[in-house]
Design a protein around this motif. Sequence first.
Motif, short mmCIF file in Angstrom:
data_model
loop_
_atom_site.label_atom_id
_atom_site.label_comp_id
_atom_site.label_asym_id
_atom_site.label_seq_id
_atom_site.Cartn_x
_atom_site.Cartn_y
_atom_site.Cartn_z
N LEU A 127 0.82 -1.22 0.00
CA LEU A 127 0.00 0.00 0.00
C LEU A 127 0.85 1.27 0.00
O LEU A 127 0.55 2.20 -0.76
CB LEU A 127 -0.95 -0.02 1.19
CG LEU A 127 -1.98 1.11 1.24
CD1 LEU A 127 -2.89 1.04 0.02
CD2 LEU A 127 -2.81 1.02 2.53
N PRO A 128 1.91 1.38 0.82
CA PRO A 128 2.75 2.59 0.76
C PRO A 128 3.37 2.82 -0.62
O PRO A 128 3.44 3.96 -1.09
CB PRO A 128 3.80 2.35 1.83
CG PRO A 128 3.19 1.38 2.77
CD PRO A 128 2.35 0.49 1.93
N VAL A 129 3.83 1.73 -1.24
CA VAL A 129 4.42 1.88 -2.57
C VAL A 129 3.37 2.34 -3.57
O VAL A 129 3.63 3.18 -4.44
CB VAL A 129 5.06 0.54 -3.01
CG1 VAL A 129 5.56 0.64 -4.44
CG2 VAL A 129 6.20 0.18 -2.08
N ARG A 130 2.17 1.79 -3.45
CA ARG A 130 1.10 2.19 -4.36
C ARG A 130 0.75 3.66 -4.19
O ARG A 130 0.57 4.38 -5.17
CB ARG A 130 -0.12 1.32 -4.11
CG ARG A 130 -1.27 1.57 -5.08
CD ARG A 130 -2.44 0.66 -4.76
NE ARG A 130 -2.04 -0.75 -4.84
CZ ARG A 130 -2.84 -1.77 -4.50
NH1 ARG A 130 -4.07 -1.52 -4.01
NH2 ARG A 130 -2.41 -3.00 -4.63
N TRP A 131 0.65 4.10 -2.93
CA TRP A 131 0.33 5.52 -2.71
C TRP A 131 1.45 6.42 -3.23
O TRP A 131 1.19 7.48 -3.77
CB TRP A 131 0.12 5.75 -1.21
CG TRP A 131 -1.29 5.46 -0.79
CD1 TRP A 131 -1.74 4.37 -0.12
CD2 TRP A 131 -2.44 6.28 -1.03
NE1 TRP A 131 -3.10 4.43 0.07
CE2 TRP A 131 -3.55 5.61 -0.48
CE3 TRP A 131 -2.63 7.51 -1.65
CZ2 TRP A 131 -4.84 6.13 -0.53
CZ3 TRP A 131 -3.91 8.03 -1.71
CH2 TRP A 131 -5.00 7.35 -1.16
N ARG A 132 2.70 5.98 -3.01
CA ARG A 132 3.81 6.79 -3.52
C ARG A 132 3.75 6.88 -5.04
O ARG A 132 4.00 7.94 -5.63
CB ARG A 132 5.14 6.18 -3.07
CG ARG A 132 6.35 7.03 -3.48
CD ARG A 132 7.63 6.44 -2.93
NE ARG A 132 7.85 5.09 -3.47
CZ ARG A 132 8.84 4.29 -3.09
NH1 ARG A 132 9.68 4.69 -2.14
NH2 ARG A 132 8.98 3.10 -3.64
N ARG A 133 3.42 5.79 -5.70
CA ARG A 133 3.29 5.79 -7.16
C ARG A 133 2.17 6.73 -7.62
O ARG A 133 2.34 7.48 -8.59
CB ARG A 133 3.03 4.36 -7.64
CG ARG A 133 2.89 4.22 -9.15
CD ARG A 133 4.22 4.37 -9.85
NE ARG A 133 5.18 3.39 -9.39
CZ ARG A 133 5.24 2.14 -9.83
NH1 ARG A 133 4.38 1.72 -10.74
NH2 ARG A 133 6.18 1.32 -9.38
N LEU A 134 1.04 6.70 -6.89
CA LEU A 134 -0.07 7.57 -7.24
C LEU A 134 0.31 9.04 -7.08
O LEU A 134 -0.02 9.89 -7.93
CB LEU A 134 -1.29 7.25 -6.37
CG LEU A 134 -1.98 5.90 -6.64
CD1 LEU A 134 -3.09 5.66 -5.62
CD2 LEU A 134 -2.57 5.90 -8.05
N VAL A 135 1.02 9.35 -5.99
CA VAL A 135 1.43 10.75 -5.76
C VAL A 135 2.42 11.19 -6.84
O VAL A 135 2.32 12.31 -7.36
CB VAL A 135 2.04 10.89 -4.36
CG1 VAL A 135 2.65 12.28 -4.19
CG2 VAL A 135 0.97 10.68 -3.29
#
Length: 450
Positions: free
Chosen positions: A3-11
Amino acid sequence: MSLPVRWRRLVQDAFKRWVRSQDTQEVLAASSLPAWLSSAFVIPAVLALAAWAPGAERFFDLDFYEAMACLAPTLVQGVGFALLHRGRQRIGWWGWLYLMMGTAALQFFLAALMALAKMPGALVFAAVLIFTTGYHGRIHRVAPTQPFLALGSAVALGLAALMARSDEHIALFAVMGPLAITLELYAGSFALKHDQARAEAEQLRAIHQVQMQEQQERDKDRMSQGMVQILGYNHDINNTLMSVSAAADMLSVLGVQRNALPRAEFVDLVRELNEGLTRIREMVIEIRQKGRRMVSSEPENVHIIPVLESVRTSVGWRFPDVDIQVKVEEQASHALVRGGVTTLRRVVENLVLNACEGNGEQGAATVDILVRPEPYSGRLELLIADDGPGFPADKLRAPIEWLSTTKPNGTGLGLYTSECLIRDSGGTLERHNRPRGGAQLRILLPRELR
């Protein structure tokens, strides 16, 4: 993917999308060094007036030094950004992060003025805050899908609200804070939609230009074929003229010998024949030269009013019973035409003559010429309307063709040549029949926007 990696990718994707949506040149112009140096003088002067002007204490009760302390980070960041990007044509990713912090600092300064000033002066600074957030939303394309500046504004407003001097100020922040952020998002979203509409319009314009170029190439090929056929007769025409001239000379000798006519009268007739042949020969040479000349010059900015008045006068001599009216609206006096005045006059004169002649049996009694700006494309719109017989239905459905005419003694070259010349100038020609009878031609030509 965690989830953190996904959020970082989205940002990261949202940040890249936000950077791509920026008008870099507009941002650099708004954040230039002269703009910030001017602000460094103007804003402190305004703060001094709000603090020390007669009667300002009752309205603002603003401490000048507290206000300057809140302004200092904004000026330092603004001047620093301008110096780092002086002479540059682009902004790196670090520059956009720097710009976000500078914008948040400016929002904090304005919100701090709202918190430090007493009522009703705080309302004035609140209005300035609303205007500034709207401006930043538009210029920086702030939107719900890329809300980086809006988040910075929210943080700046939250920090400034801690400095509120009364419950009335807290209430003011509660109302103006969400309103400012909403306006920032709305203005940015509107700017993004405008950019998208402009990009689509540019794409459609490019497609239209390609289609126009293809049509121009087809028109040139067709006209070239016709010109080759016409020019192919030059040699035969010249030989014929030489033969006729020789025959005229022989006729002169034989006529004098046989005394068929008095010598003086016969010589005059032969001289007139020779002069006519000379004129024909000169015209053939001129036609040949014009036929070989390629139209490659750039479009010229033509003043259309004298051209229309000249056409009305010349056609009026040939058709004195036809009432030709010309009306030119404001900001529609010039058009870009390849070939200049000569081409425009030829086009308009051909079309007006066609209206006056009609189908050869019935012509127009009135011809109205109207010139106005076309509201959507910004081009010049020229309408030629008449009360003649109009176009046959089958002619309206079919494209304008070479040597196609409804007049018994017509050639069909006038309308076809006019359309080719209009297309070569980047314009269009449309044919319609008027509801109450008669024909209407609609010409769109490019023009210089002033």
